[in-house]
Design an enzyme around this catalytic site. Structure first.
Site, PDB file in Angstrom:
ATOM      1  CE  LYS A  83      -4.157   2.227   2.518  1.00  0.00           C
ATOM      2  NZ  LYS A  83      -4.943   1.898   3.908  1.00  0.00           N
ATOM      3  CB  SER A 158      -7.629   3.632   2.616  1.00  0.00           C
ATOM      4  OG  SER A 158      -7.297   3.353   3.739  1.00  0.00           O
ATOM      5  CB  SER A 182      -7.807   1.025   5.864  1.00  0.00           C
ATOM      6  OG  SER A 182      -8.755   2.810   5.622  1.00  0.00           O
TER       7      SER A 182
END
Length: 485
Positions: A83, A158, A182
């Site tokens: 990420k 996210s 997330s």
């Protein structure tokens, strides 16, 4: 040739590492197959940055190390997407925001150092919701991430790019980070497994944090629970096997709690998949313990959300200062996308930010919540608590703020945040597994299992048995077959 590529991309992380360690395939062959899959899945927009030459150079170095007879790490030759909120020297770390698109940290995050030390290869940086503020992965600078099951829908956020990469067969395992759902939301929407570990179990230094040592936690997503356990071994040194031996009887007598609070307001498709999964677990010998949760546990989302909203701006400033970024928060804020700018202005900046008094009260309630969870587990002698990770299947890209569930408009906070908040609010581990696909839409539905603080290996072992019992789910378009062990 295409068959060979697809076959390699279908391997679990554990199987791929074993094959590379034995010499059945080379690290370069494996990396090439994953890169080819990434190229064929560009429509997902899963990556912000990916440098194939860098990945292949690292794979060739892994092959040379094996040829020289040196010791190999437990992640030998495995490309892992990260990420883009986790610091890396070789790739910019944008945190999904325009102002940081060229930011290069001075050193890798602690988590990345450990991965590389154990033989892994950094496979680029994945797309995300800007500044990790939301559950969609619709990004104003880098474009929206698409769900592999339906390109018109969100993958969750996210950590949406990481989840899409795993579900799309680009990599068997990826690194995400979680403040408030997330990891769990993308895992659910993309039909994969995701572990938000016990808070502090994996090193957070060098990963973007919205709060100061309270909620934010790096974790992993994978197609198989066994690969999450392998990832866990890197940071804990625990090599205890999560395999349950013979599947026959492996779930017999396992006590799993269920509660009406988490089942309220479910989309009908989600409810059908969830309850059918519970029935299958009961048939396998699981004892479902239905017991109402105490009032303290119903406040998990409000507690976690208040803490995040109160601390988020300070967290962004702390990142800028700690990484010597020559930008102020105001300068970064002015370059944010309109949606994130409005969100920050409306709920994270004075006078709209939660008051200091409410923040302090929520911190006190958090301590009560943690005690209530432990008492609930002990009172009912349960090994885990299970519930639908989110109340709906993945919504359409651009559909933000509210969802229609059973003919009623429901806020994202209620549909996506209510259930996933328990793990971050308390710091206990939360494991999302695919429960199945909705009959009408064909979209995945995730079930979350939470356990007590530090019980991650036990939870992974339970998850491995549940995964085997529920079986594989259909792979998304553009990938092959079904998920197999």
């Amino acid at each position: 040739m295409q068959e060979a590529i697809e076959s390699l991309c279908d391997l679990s992380a554990t199987a791929a590492i074993d094959a590379m360690t034995r010499g059945d395939i080379s690290a370069e062959q494996y990396a090439s197959a994953l890169l080819d899959r990434a190229d064929s899945q560009r429509a997902l927009n899963a990556f912000i940055s990916l440098q194939p030459d860098r990945v292949l150079d690292a794979a060739r170095a892994a092959d040379l190390k094996r040829a020289a007879g040196g010791p190999l790490g437990i992640l030998h030759g495995l490309p892992i997407p990260l990420k883009d909120s986790v610091n890396t020297v070789d790739y910019a770390t944008s945190n999904g925001t325009h102002a940081l698109r060229e930011f290069h940290p001075g050193e890798d995050a602690a988590l990345v150092k450990a991965l590389v030390q154990h033989g892994a290869i950094v496979m680029g940086k994945t797309n995300l919701t800007e500044l990790s503020l939301g559950w969609t992965s619709n990004n104003a600078t880098f474009g929206p991430v698409c769900n592999p099951y339906d390109l018109a829908r969100i993958p969750g956020g996210s950590s949406g790019g990481a989840a899409a990469a795993v579900a799309g067969g680009i990599a068997p395992l990826a690194v995400g980070a979680d403040t408030l759902g997330s990891i769990q939301v993308p895992a659910s929407f993309c039909g994969i497994a995701g572990l938000r570990p016990t808070f502090g179990r994996y090193p957070n230094h060098g990963a973007f944090s919205l709060t100061s040592g309270k909620l934010d936690q790096v974790g992993a997503m994978a197609r198989h629970v066994e690969d999450l356990a392998l990832f866990d071994t890197v940071y804990t040194g625990s090599a205890s096997n999560v395999r349950c031996g013979s599947l026959e009887g492996s779930l017999i007598g396992k006590r799993i709690g269920v509660a009406a609070f988490y089942e309220d307001g479910l989309d009908s498709e989600v409810g059908k998949v969830y309850f059918e999964a519970l029935n299958r677990l009961e048939e396998a010998g699981v004892i479902l313990v239905r017991a109402d949760i105490p009032a303290e546990m119903t406040k998990a989302f409000d507690i976690a959300a208040t803490i995040m909203l109160y601390e988020a701006v300070d967290g962004i400033e702390r990142f800028l200062i700690g990484n010597h970024v020559p930008l102020s928060f105001v300068e970064l804020f002015e370059q944010c996308g309109a949606g994130i700018k409005d969100l920050i202005r409306h709920v994270m900046l004075p006078p709209n930010r939660p008051s200091g008094e409410i923040y302090v009260e929520r911190l006190k309630q958090r301590a009560d919540l943690k005690a209530a969870v432990r008492q609930y587990f002990e009172r009912h002698s349960i090994e885990a608590l299970a519930f639908p990770a989110v109340a709906a299947v993945a919504p359409l890209i651009g559909q933000e703020g509210e969802l229609e569930i059973n003919g009623q408009m429901v806020s994202f906070f209620e549909a996506l945040g209510r259930n996933t908040a328990l793990s971050p609010a308390t710091g206990i581990p939360g494991l999302v597994l695919p429960g199945g696909c909705a009959a009408g839409s064909g979209l995945p539905v995730g079930i979350e299992f939470v356990s007590l603080w530090g019980e991650d290996r036990r939870l992974l072992s339970l998850g491995h048995a549940v995964e085997a019992q529920l079986g594989p789910i259909q792979r998304p378009p553009g990938t092959t077959g079904v998920r197999t062990p």
